[in-house]
Design an enzyme around this catalytic site. Structure first.
Site, PDB file in Angstrom:
ATOM      1  N   LYS A 115     -87.655 -71.161 -68.108  1.00 26.48           N
ATOM      2  CA  LYS A 115     -87.048 -72.166 -67.199  1.00 26.48           C
ATOM      3  C   LYS A 115     -86.120 -73.090 -67.985  1.00 26.48           C
ATOM      4  CE  LYS A 115     -89.702 -70.829 -64.091  1.00 26.48           C
ATOM      5  NZ  LYS A 115     -90.121 -69.158 -64.373  1.00 26.48           N
ATOM      6  N   ARG A 291     -86.124 -60.454 -59.124  1.00 27.90           N
ATOM      7  CA  ARG A 291     -86.859 -59.270 -58.699  1.00 27.90           C
ATOM      8  C   ARG A 291     -86.478 -59.463 -56.850  1.00 27.90           C
ATOM      9  NH1 ARG A 291     -90.299 -63.563 -58.588  1.00 27.90           N
ATOM     10  NH2 ARG A 291     -90.850 -64.186 -56.765  1.00 27.90           N
TER      11      ARG A 291
END
Ligand code: MV4
Length: 444
Positions: A115, A291
């Site tokens: 992150k 994804r």
């Protein structure tokens, strides 16, 4: 590409197998001992048992999956979502053994999965950011300086975090010391990485995410946004496309922002850029998912694009099957996640489905792996079906969802179908007046 191994289970394995079948690809399912009777093992061309029930010994066990791939002689592997789908080491392993990983490059999974790194990449691509720390914050003194700069409330997040685990909201300077220490410790114990960073806290945001589709030929497309604000304890329950409060201009703006980030890093495959939307309508970068997502069907319905087929063809080296400038979003789609759970406590409710009636008719789609006689195992996720409805507008979509929820019958276990029926009758929800706090603040 001729033969694909699907390294997953449940409805996503079924969804990927269907896409492969339409593309004329042979399919190999893998399954754990607990999934011997699962639908994905029955509809694939071949099925290989990869280990005991616990996912750590099967669906997360890289050597078992690689062995199955070798034995079956596949040339590509689809990771689905969850499990190993965002595991850079797994993607790298496929690359190493000359298996086409149907997803982004390992390096992109790694970089965007962190992150702190993702935030820096987004900032460099001129994506709107919440004020926050410049990278990871390693000491309490540094944390205090950041807090003085950005003010309160603030949120401390783990660089390796996800799913909301290990986040700490801090309301005043007096609480910072303790919360910072706890956040660091949790980051280490949950994720094996003590790095944390700090951002201004958005108290009542909407969760809005943009679907990206990028090929290996420099084509970058966005297929509009989804609103995924309806969630409980970081589990999404309803998603929709488009976001009910967006207009054309906002959609173009956020779409271009997401595309800019993808171009900046040379991203390939499907991806999602997540944003927080403040009550004043401002959007801020949150994170990137590398994804296919659970909620991809709502985008497929309004975008008239089969995202999973697109993802597979991209991995095979094909260019996008559509012109990124000609994406036409039409109508409205919503998805209810149907879980096998206790309606009162939300605890999982596994067991045998004694009878199942699936809804149908205009504008109704079910992505599921259940059938009459199937036993929902207790050791996996409790989601058993996704009920997706499409309408010419949001109102028709909602009416269809209520109608389809009413038709759906799952006997033998308990489900959250009634929860969804109540939600789809709630005036604020019907008005599209939602936030990530909706289920905490409203009584259904
Ligand atoms: C936030 C936030 C408010 N302000 N960041 C939750 C999951 C994790 N990936 C990031 N999350 C949040 N980050 C700032 N600066 C609120 C959340 C959040 C949330 C976000 C999206 C959907 C549901 C959520 C539920 C609780 C908290």
């Amino acid at each position: 590409m001729k033969k694909v191994l699907i390294a997953n289970r449940g409805e996503i394995a079924v969804r990927v197998i269907r896409a492969c079948q339409e593309l004329g690809l042979k399919t190999v399912a893998v399954y754990s001992v607990a999934d011997k009777e699962s639908l994905h093992t029955k509809i694939a061309d071949e099925s290989i048992c990869i280990g005991p029930g616990p996912s750590i010994k099967s669906y997360l066990h890289i050597p078992a999956i690689m062995s199955a791939a070798e034995v079956a002689g596949v040339d590509a592997l689809h990771p689905g979502y969850g499990f190993l789908s965002e595991n850079a080491e797994f993607a790298a392993c496929c690359e190493k053994y000359n298996l086409t990983f149907i997803g982004p490059k390992a390096e992109h999974i790694r970089a965007l999965g962190n992150k702190v790194e993702a935030r820096a990449l987004a900032e460099a691509a001129n994506v709107p950011m919440l004020p926050g720390s410049d990278g990871a914050v390693s000491s309490i003194d540094e944390a205090k300086k950041v807090a003085e700069k950005i003010g309160f409330p603030l949120i401390i997040k783990a660089a390796a975090g996800g799913g909301g685990r290990g986040m700490k909201v801090v309301n005043k300077m007096g609480d910072l010391d303790v919360q910072f220490q706890i956040a660091q410790q949790e980051a280490q114990s949950f994720f094996g990485n003590p790095d944390v960073f700090i951002e201004r806290y958005c108290a009542k945001p909407r969760h809005v995410e943009v679907q990206l589709v990028c090929d290996h030929h420099g084509n970058y497309a966005h297929i509009g946004e989804r609103d995924c604000s309806i969630q409980r304890r970081h589990q999404k329950l309803v998603e929709e496309a488009p976001c009910p409060v967006f207009d054309r201009q906002k959609r173009d703006e956020i779409g271009q922002i997401a595309v800019r980030l993808a171009k900046q890093v040379g991203y390939r495959s499907l991806g999602t850029v997540e944003f927080l939307m403040d009550e004043d309508g401002s959007v801020y970068f949150m994170e990137v998912n590398t994804r296919a997502q659970v909620e991809h069907p709502v985008t497929e319905m309004v975008g008239h694009i089969d995202l999973i087929k697109e993802q597979i063809k991209i991995a095979a080296g094909d260019p996008l099957s559509f012109d990124p400038n000609q994406v036409e979003l039409r109508g409205h789609a919503m998805e209810c996640r149907i879980n096998a759970e206790d309606p009162d406590t939300f605890a999982p409710w596994p067991g045998k489905i004694t009878a199942y009636h699936e809804p149908g008719g205009p504008g109704v789609r079910i992505d599921s792996m259940i059938y009459s006689g199937y036993t929902v195992p207790s050791i996996y996720d409790s989601m058993i079906a996704k009920l997706i409805t499409y309408g010419k507008d949001r109102e028709e979509c909602i009416v269809r969802m209520r109608r389809a929820l009413g038709e759906m019958k799952v006997d033998g276990i308990r489900t959250n179908i009634n929860f969804h029926l109540k939600l789809f009758s709630h005036p604020k929800f019907i008005a599209g007046d939602v936030s990530t706090k909706f289920l905490e603040q409203e009584t259904l």
